[in-house]
Motif scaffolding. Structure first.
Motif, PDB file in Angstrom:
ATOM      1  N   PRO A 286       0.813  -1.223   0.000  1.00 29.46           N
ATOM      2  CA  PRO A 286       0.000   0.000   0.000  1.00 29.46           C
ATOM      3  C   PRO A 286       0.844   1.271   0.000  1.00 29.46           C
ATOM      4  CG  PRO A 286      -0.964  -1.611   1.483  1.00 29.46           C
ATOM      5  CD  PRO A 286       0.363  -2.174   1.037  1.00 29.46           C
ATOM      6  N   ARG A 287       1.981   1.239   0.697  1.00 29.53           N
ATOM      7  CA  ARG A 287       2.857   2.414   0.676  1.00 29.53           C
ATOM      8  C   ARG A 287       3.508   2.579  -0.696  1.00 29.53           C
ATOM      9  NH1 ARG A 287       6.436   2.233   6.123  1.00 29.53           N
ATOM     10  NH2 ARG A 287       7.187   4.198   5.240  1.00 29.53           N
ATOM     11  N   LEU A 288       3.833   1.463  -1.336  1.00 24.14           N
ATOM     12  CA  LEU A 288       4.385   1.529  -2.687  1.00 24.14           C
ATOM     13  C   LEU A 288       3.354   2.092  -3.656  1.00 24.14           C
ATOM     14  CD1 LEU A 288       6.787   0.831  -4.558  1.00 24.14           C
ATOM     15  CD2 LEU A 288       5.767  -1.438  -4.840  1.00 24.14           C
ATOM     16  N   ARG A 289       2.113   1.646  -3.520  1.00 22.05           N
ATOM     17  CA  ARG A 289       1.048   2.186  -4.378  1.00 22.05           C
ATOM     18  C   ARG A 289       0.846   3.680  -4.127  1.00 22.05           C
ATOM     19  NH1 ARG A 289      -2.089  -1.669  -6.924  1.00 22.05           N
ATOM     20  NH2 ARG A 289      -1.903  -3.825  -6.152  1.00 22.05           N
ATOM     21  N   ALA A 290       0.899   4.093  -2.869  1.00 19.85           N
ATOM     22  CA  ALA A 290       0.735   5.513  -2.545  1.00 19.85           C
ATOM     23  C   ALA A 290       1.859   6.346  -3.148  1.00 19.85           C
ATOM     24  CB  ALA A 290       0.690   5.703  -1.031  1.00 19.85           C
ATOM     25  N   ALA A 291       3.010   5.698  -3.384  1.00 22.85           N
ATOM     26  CA  ALA A 291       4.146   6.388  -3.996  1.00 22.85           C
ATOM     27  C   ALA A 291       4.067   6.393  -5.515  1.00 22.85           C
ATOM     28  CB  ALA A 291       5.450   5.738  -3.553  1.00 22.85           C
ATOM     29  N   GLY A 292       3.010   5.781  -6.080  1.00 22.39           N
ATOM     30  CA  GLY A 292       2.791   5.855  -7.515  1.00 22.39           C
ATOM     31  C   GLY A 292       2.772   4.549  -8.272  1.00 22.39           C
ATOM     32  N   ALA A 293       2.992   3.418  -7.597  1.00 24.20           N
ATOM     33  CA  ALA A 293       3.000   2.127  -8.292  1.00 24.20           C
ATOM     34  C   ALA A 293       1.593   1.745  -8.730  1.00 24.20           C
ATOM     35  CB  ALA A 293       3.569   1.042  -7.376  1.00 24.20           C
ATOM     36  N   ASP A 294       1.464   1.244  -9.975  1.00 23.63           N
ATOM     37  CA  ASP A 294       0.173   0.789 -10.465  1.00 23.63           C
ATOM     38  C   ASP A 294       0.083  -0.735 -10.364  1.00 23.63           C
ATOM     39  OD1 ASP A 294       1.758  -0.143 -12.558  1.00 23.63           O
ATOM     40  OD2 ASP A 294       1.023   1.321 -14.015  1.00 23.63           O
ATOM     41  N   ASP A 295      -1.066  -1.281 -10.772  1.00 21.93           N
ATOM     42  CA  ASP A 295      -1.287  -2.727 -10.652  1.00 21.93           C
ATOM     43  C   ASP A 295      -0.271  -3.530 -11.451  1.00 21.93           C
ATOM     44  OD1 ASP A 295      -3.447  -2.251  -9.023  1.00 21.93           O
ATOM     45  OD2 ASP A 295      -4.966  -2.609 -10.564  1.00 21.93           O
ATOM     46  N   ASP A 296       0.111  -3.018 -12.613  1.00 23.25           N
ATOM     47  CA  ASP A 296       1.060  -3.758 -13.448  1.00 23.25           C
ATOM     48  C   ASP A 296       2.420  -3.854 -12.772  1.00 23.25           C
ATOM     49  OD1 ASP A 296       1.875  -4.943 -16.142  1.00 23.25           O
ATOM     50  OD2 ASP A 296       3.277  -3.271 -15.957  1.00 23.25           O
ATOM     51  N   LEU A 297       2.884  -2.771 -12.164  1.00 21.64           N
ATOM     52  CA  LEU A 297       4.177  -2.795 -11.485  1.00 21.64           C
ATOM     53  C   LEU A 297       4.125  -3.741 -10.289  1.00 21.64           C
ATOM     54  CD1 LEU A 297       7.058  -1.840 -11.051  1.00 21.64           C
ATOM     55  CD2 LEU A 297       6.152   0.142  -9.811  1.00 21.64           C
ATOM     56  N   VAL A 298       3.050  -3.704  -9.530  1.00 19.64           N
ATOM     57  CA  VAL A 298       2.929  -4.594  -8.379  1.00 19.64           C
ATOM     58  C   VAL A 298       2.927  -6.049  -8.832  1.00 19.64           C
ATOM     59  CG1 VAL A 298       1.418  -5.325  -6.490  1.00 19.64           C
ATOM     60  CG2 VAL A 298       1.824  -2.876  -6.901  1.00 19.64           C
ATOM     61  N   ASP A 299       2.218  -6.356  -9.907  1.00 20.60           N
ATOM     62  CA  ASP A 299       2.201  -7.722 -10.428  1.00 20.60           C
ATOM     63  C   ASP A 299       3.592  -8.142 -10.919  1.00 20.60           C
ATOM     64  OD1 ASP A 299       0.685 -10.153 -11.369  1.00 20.60           O
ATOM     65  OD2 ASP A 299       1.386  -9.433 -13.317  1.00 20.60           O
ATOM     66  N   LEU A 300       4.300  -7.220 -11.551  1.00 21.02           N
ATOM     67  CA  LEU A 300       5.663  -7.505 -12.004  1.00 21.02           C
ATOM     68  C   LEU A 300       6.561  -7.849 -10.822  1.00 21.02           C
ATOM     69  CD1 LEU A 300       7.784  -7.429 -14.375  1.00 21.02           C
ATOM     70  CD2 LEU A 300       8.206  -5.048 -13.700  1.00 21.02           C
ATOM     71  N   LEU A 301       6.505  -7.034  -9.789  1.00 24.32           N
ATOM     72  CA  LEU A 301       7.390  -7.208  -8.644  1.00 24.32           C
ATOM     73  C   LEU A 301       7.061  -8.451  -7.835  1.00 24.32           C
ATOM     74  CD1 LEU A 301       7.519  -3.509  -7.367  1.00 24.32           C
ATOM     75  CD2 LEU A 301       9.347  -4.725  -8.553  1.00 24.32           C
ATOM     76  N   THR A 302       5.780  -8.774  -7.720  1.00 19.77           N
ATOM     77  CA  THR A 302       5.372  -9.829  -6.794  1.00 19.77           C
ATOM     78  C   THR A 302       5.039 -11.158  -7.462  1.00 19.77           C
ATOM     79  OG1 THR A 302       3.034  -9.166  -6.854  1.00 19.77           O
ATOM     80  CG2 THR A 302       4.442  -8.124  -5.186  1.00 19.77           C
ATOM     81  N   ARG A 303       4.934 -11.179  -8.789  1.00 19.03           N
ATOM     82  CA  ARG A 303       4.583 -12.445  -9.440  1.00 19.03           C
ATOM     83  C   ARG A 303       5.469 -12.753 -10.640  1.00 19.03           C
ATOM     84  NH1 ARG A 303       1.108 -14.545 -13.559  1.00 19.03           N
ATOM     85  NH2 ARG A 303       0.806 -12.408 -14.297  1.00 19.03           N
ATOM     86  N   ARG A 304       5.487 -11.846 -11.614  1.00 21.01           N
ATOM     87  CA  ARG A 304       6.206 -12.162 -12.844  1.00 21.01           C
ATOM     88  C   ARG A 304       7.713 -12.247 -12.634  1.00 21.01           C
ATOM     89  NH1 ARG A 304       2.975  -7.664 -14.836  1.00 21.01           N
ATOM     90  NH2 ARG A 304       4.686  -6.929 -16.153  1.00 21.01           N
ATOM     91  N   ASN A 305       8.275 -11.343 -11.838  1.00 15.76           N
ATOM     92  CA  ASN A 305       9.722 -11.417 -11.586  1.00 15.76           C
ATOM     93  C   ASN A 305      10.126 -12.710 -10.896  1.00 15.76           C
ATOM     94  OD1 ASN A 305      10.139  -8.945 -12.799  1.00 15.76           O
ATOM     95  ND2 ASN A 305      10.567  -7.833 -10.901  1.00 15.76           N
ATOM     96  N   PRO A 306       9.496 -13.093  -9.778  1.00 11.49           N
ATOM     97  CA  PRO A 306       9.915 -14.349  -9.149  1.00 11.49           C
ATOM     98  C   PRO A 306       9.707 -15.571 -10.033  1.00 11.49           C
ATOM     99  CG  PRO A 306       8.020 -13.400  -8.000  1.00 11.49           C
ATOM    100  CD  PRO A 306       8.528 -12.368  -8.935  1.00 11.49           C
ATOM    101  N   LEU A 307       8.669 -15.590 -10.837  1.00  8.54           N
ATOM    102  CA  LEU A 307       8.456 -16.732 -11.728  1.00  8.54           C
ATOM    103  C   LEU A 307       9.523 -16.775 -12.814  1.00  8.54           C
ATOM    104  CD1 LEU A 307       4.568 -16.734 -12.101  1.00  8.54           C
ATOM    105  CD2 LEU A 307       5.974 -18.336 -10.797  1.00  8.54           C
ATOM    106  N   ARG A 308       9.932 -15.620 -13.312  1.00 12.47           N
ATOM    107  CA  ARG A 308      11.008 -15.587 -14.312  1.00 12.47           C
ATOM    108  C   ARG A 308      12.329 -16.021 -13.690  1.00 12.47           C
ATOM    109  NH1 ARG A 308      12.379 -10.691 -14.756  1.00 12.47           N
ATOM    110  NH2 ARG A 308      10.309  -9.982 -15.368  1.00 12.47           N
TER     111      ARG A 308
END
Length: 318
Positions: A286-308
């Protein structure tokens, strides 16, 4: 032989297609471990004592946030118990990836002293191919391969080299423990010196190192940069973590960052007053989102990056 990365995730309960992981991943956690050297039992997650609290948290995170995978980096000499991991995974309904390797020097098991790099490599490859002991459960990651200080000790160098060679031979990715964030560049040099691609390496605990230049260097070379102690305020404030992560993203390296909490003692569990495995989702994101992160960035950081990192696969966006 440079073995290609696995096409599927190797979990303690069987193979899993990366495309089936539709929710976030915790890429550096502990569900069962014993790092007790002081005799006070603090640095412990015992399945018989703490298992219900662990599975309760994971089940809640699965229901509330869609938690879809946990990478459990307890390795040899850290109190690893893959049978307990399989049981906890089933009870929580969350797939779990187990690890192999050696932690940093104070936790090395006796064979590290007597075996050479080639022999240690063979130990790891055998465990990866045949399973841990008689369990048949095969690790899906090498980690957390440890060092402390700016330069690994001779024993840690031997372990890092063996893990790098085992990663080459089996295709598994490799996650490190860089004590307090230090020594990550030296770890990367050692591992790539064994022929391992930087894109199959994650350098650990970089959120404990307040040096954006090092983070940029690691990411520019292709390694993953782990911000994996989120919520451990006694080591580093989440405010600083957020600043460091934002700097890495703004430098164009959002695809190299991994986020996790590294729950490594029972006092960190929610049931015992700690921040819990959910701190990332409940407080930090939530703090990252408040700093400007959108859903795509959150998904990248928390799902797509670790799977890659785990499979080399570029999964589809949610």
């Amino acid at each position: 032989m440079n073995h290609p990365p696995p096409r599927t995730l190797r979990t303690v309960t069987g193979s899993l297609d990366p495309e089936a992981v539709r929710g976030p991943v915790l890429p550096h956690e502990h569900l069962v471990l014993d790092l007790d050297r002081a005799g006070d039992g603090a640095a412990v997650l015992a399945p018989e004592r703490h298992g219900a609290a662990v599975t309760g948290e994971l089940d809640e995170l699965r229901r509330r946030f869609g938690l879809s995978l946990v990478v459990e980096l307890t390795c040899r000499g850290m109190g690893r118990d893959v049978t307990a991991l399989a049981r906890l995974s089933r009870e929580a309904g969350v797939p779990v990836v187990a690890a192999t390797g050696w932690y940093y020097e104070p936790f090395h098991t006796p064979e590290v002293d007597t075996a050479d790099v080639e022999q240690l490599t063979a130990v790891l490859v055998r465990e990866i191919e045949d399973g841990v002991g008689a369990t048949g459960i095969r690790p899906g990651v090498l980690g957390e391969i440890g060092s402390h200080g700016d330069v690994p000790t001779p024993s840690e160098t031997k372990v890092l080299r063996a893990a790098g060679r085992a990663a080459l031979a089996t295709g598994l990715p490799l996650a490190t423990h860089a004590q307090l964030g230090r020594g990550g560049t030296a770890q990367l040099e050692l591992l790539t010196g064994e022929g391992l691609s930087a894109g199959r390496i994650c350098i650990g605990h970089q959120d404990l190192l307040d040096d954006p230049g090092v983070h940029r260097e690691l990411a520019a070379r292709g390694a993953y940069v782990a911000f994996d102690t989120v919520g451990k305020e006694s080591y580093q404030s989440d405010r600083t973590r957020l600043r460091l992560l934002t700097a890495l993203v703004e430098a164009g390296h959002a695809d190299r960052a991994l986020l996790s909490c590294d729950i490594s003692r029972h006092g960190y569990l929610r049931a015992e007053g700690g921040q819990g495995y959910g701190h990332l989702f409940e407080e930090f994101l939530p703090r990252l989102r408040a700093a400007g992160a959108d859903d795509d960035l959150v998904d990248l950081l928390t799902r797509r990056n670790p799977l890659r990192f785990l499979t080399g696969a570029n999964v589809e966006e949610n």
